[in-house]
Structures are given as structure tokens and as C-alpha cells.
Scaffold this active site. Structure first.
Site, PDB file in Angstrom:
ATOM      1  N   TYR A  71      -2.252  -0.455  10.260  1.00 53.72           N
ATOM      2  CA  TYR A  71      -2.104  -0.852   8.864  1.00 53.72           C
ATOM      3  C   TYR A  71      -0.840  -0.239   8.258  1.00 53.72           C
ATOM      4  CZ  TYR A  71      -3.540  -1.754   4.013  1.00 53.72           C
ATOM      5  OH  TYR A  71      -3.610  -2.185   2.716  1.00 53.72           O
TER       6      TYR A  71
ATOM      7  N   SER B 250       0.849  -1.191   0.000  1.00 51.97           N
ATOM      8  CA  SER B 250       0.000   0.000   0.000  1.00 51.97           C
ATOM      9  C   SER B 250       0.883   1.239   0.000  1.00 51.97           C
ATOM     10  CB  SER B 250      -0.912   0.015   1.234  1.00 51.97           C
ATOM     11  OG  SER B 250      -1.552   1.271   1.374  1.00 51.97           O
TER      12      SER B 250
END
Length: 302
Positions: free
Chosen positions: A188, A175
Site C-alpha cells: 500500500y 494517504s
């Protein structure tokens, strides 16, 4: 310093310039794509979201077999049936990648029942979506175990055979938050930063391993149920990516043997700006884009 090392130092800037120019030229030319017709692809988190689209895309582009790993049998079964109907052999196995013993056990089952995995796609991930103070300790640990440590276990399970065969590919769906974190996704962002370091180290370690490659994909916010409810201030300027597009570009990057893929390409500019801009300027960018509040409406996967 001896003459040999002095010459190397003088030539080093020219080498770097040569590689930059060569890479730029190659990016403008059509590359020869890897044939997938003999590949056995295993995708973690393959029952839904990007993982499910990846499974369909690998099947569409000719993969011989597709294997799905996940924790929800209903989703895995539906995805496997969907792929099988398209004519590609597909298998699914229940496996929690955070559980090291389970990963090793299921990897052995896969080898016995399906064969050697030649493309491993580490896609499984979770997000807690709260600030550090509001986060549950067990949920924080879960994020790190699945998003980061799971990669260690799956790669250790399948990479040795790839090296033995001198044929294989390890893929990580990472990501852009690994390089540009946002508030409200501290678990995350941290796990993806660790995952990126893992893949950078692994990619460098594969330089002397013929036939085995690595691809790391760093997408912007993707429109899946995992980030349901996440909002950006200017969706026209920063539209969420479609999971099917991420899947298509990922498979294409694997076939082109591309080491790193940023989606969209403008994310390169973000990483470049962060390398030299002062902290106060970066804070203003976050305020402008609304990243401070984008997780306020986060619902995530139920």
C-alpha cells in the site's frame, strides 16, 4: 552568466518569500468556493468507505450528476439509490480500474449515457497488509495495478476532454503512508508513493492549462473497513479519521481549488520532521507511535 539571469537569481529568494507569505495570508481568509451545480462527478471505488461518503458529499454540495465506479454491484446499487433519494441524479457502472481496456470501454459508455465527466475522483484502492516475505505475489501486483496504474488509465480516459473544454478537476485520495510508510503495509505504501508522484507531476503539468485543476488528499488512518483491525498505540493522541470528515474536507478542497490537503493538519509536521531528522530518530518515532506493530491485528476488508 548574463545580467538578466543574474537578476533572476537575486530575485528568486524574494519571490519565494512573497509566495509563502501570500499563501499564509490566503489560508486565513475565506476563499471563494467553486459552484458544483454544473459538475458531473465520477468516483472510483464509490460503493463504500470514503468513496461512498464522497458521493454523498458531492451530491449534498450541489453536484449535477454523480457516477459511481466499482467492482461490487450490490454496494454500488445501494449507494446510487441512496444518492438518488436525496434528489441528485446518480448512475453506477461496474469497472475494475486495474483493467485498462475495461476503463476505456466504460469511459466511452459514460460519455454516451451520462455526459462529459468534469470532476474525476480516483479513490479506488486495496491493501494486502502483510510483510514483503509473507505477501502473495498476485496480491502485490493487484495493489500496484489498482492503487497506481488505475489512476493512469482513468486520467487518460477523462482528462483530454477536460482540457478540450478548459474545465475540469482531477482528485486523488492518497494517504500519509505515501510519505511516511509503515511495516506491514509495504504494498500500500509503495503504491501510494507512486500515486503521489503521479499527482505531483500531473499538478505541475496543469499549470498552463486554464480551467483544469488537481487536488491530492493525504489523510491519516481513516476508520473504514479497508483498514479494519489496524491499531495505534495512543489512539487518544492519534485518533483515526472519520470517513465523512475526509469526504467533507475533500469536497471543500476541490471547491477551493486546493492542490494538496493533509488530514489532520498535524501531518504537515510529520513530513517536515522527516525532511531533516536522522534515521535513528525516525525509528524511535515509529517505535513510540507503535507503527511497527499496528498491522499485527489487521483484518482488512473481507
Amino acid at each position: 552568466m548574463d545580467l538578466k539571469n543574474a537578476c533572476r537569481m537575486c530575485l528568486f529568494p524574494l519571490q519565494m518569500l512573497y509566495y509563502i507569505v501570500r499563501a499564509s495570508l490566503f489560508s486565513l481568509l475565506p476563499n471563494r468556493r467553486k459552484d458544483l451545480t454544473k459538475e458531473v462527478v465520477l468516483i472510483t471505488g464509490g460503493g463504500r468507505g470514503i468513496g461512498r461518503h464522497l458521493a454523498n458529499e458531492f451530491a449534498k454540495q450541489g453536484a449535477r450528476k454523480v457516477i459511481l465506479w466499482g467492482r461490487t454491484e450490490k454496494c454500488l446499487k445501494e449507494a446510487a439509490e441512496e444518492i438518488s433519494l436525496s434528489g441528485t441524479e446518480c448512475h453506477y457502472f461496474l469497472c475494475d480500474v486495474a483493467n485498462r481496456e475495461e476503463v476505456y470501454k466504460q469511459a466511452k459508455v459514460v460519455r454516451e449515457k451520462v455526459g462529459d465527466v468534469t470532476i474525476l475522483v480516483n479513490n479506488a484502492a486495496v491493501v494486502h497488509g502483510k510483510s514483503l516475505i509473507d505477501s502473495d505475489d498476485d496480491a502485490l501486483l493487484k495493489s500496484q495495478h489498482i492503487n497506481t496504474m488505475g489512476q493512469f488509465w482513468t486520467t487518460k480516459a477523462f482528462l483530454p476532454r477536460m482540457l478540450e473544454l478548459q474545465h475540469g478537476h482531477v482528485v486523488c485520495i492518497n494517504s500519509i503512508l505515501s510519505q511516511s510508510p509503515i511495516p506491514g503495509a509495504i504494498d500500500y505504501s509503495t503504491s501510494k508513493a507512486s500515486s503521489l508522484a503521479f499527482m505531483e507531476s500531473l499538478t505541475l503539468g496543469m499549470l498552463d492549462c486554464p480551467g483544469v485543476g488537481c487536488t491530492t488528499v493525504l489523510p491519516f488512518h481513516t476508520n473504514t473497513e479497508m483498514f479494519q483491525g489496524m491499531r495505534v498505540r495512543f489512539p487518544q493522541l492519534f485518533p483515526p479519521l472519520k470517513p465523512e470528515i475526509v469526504a467533507q474536507r475533500t469536497v471543500d478542497a476541490v471547491r477551493a481549488d486546493k492542490a494538496f490537503l493533509y488530514l489532520p493538519w498535524t501531518m504537515h509536521a510529520l513530513v517536515f520532521l522527516k525532511s531533516f531528522m536522522p534515521q535513528v530518530a525516525l525509528e524511535e518515532i515509529h517505535k513510540f507511535s507503535g507503527s511497527y506493530t499496528c498491522m499485527n491485528t489487521f483484518k482488512g476488508r473481507t
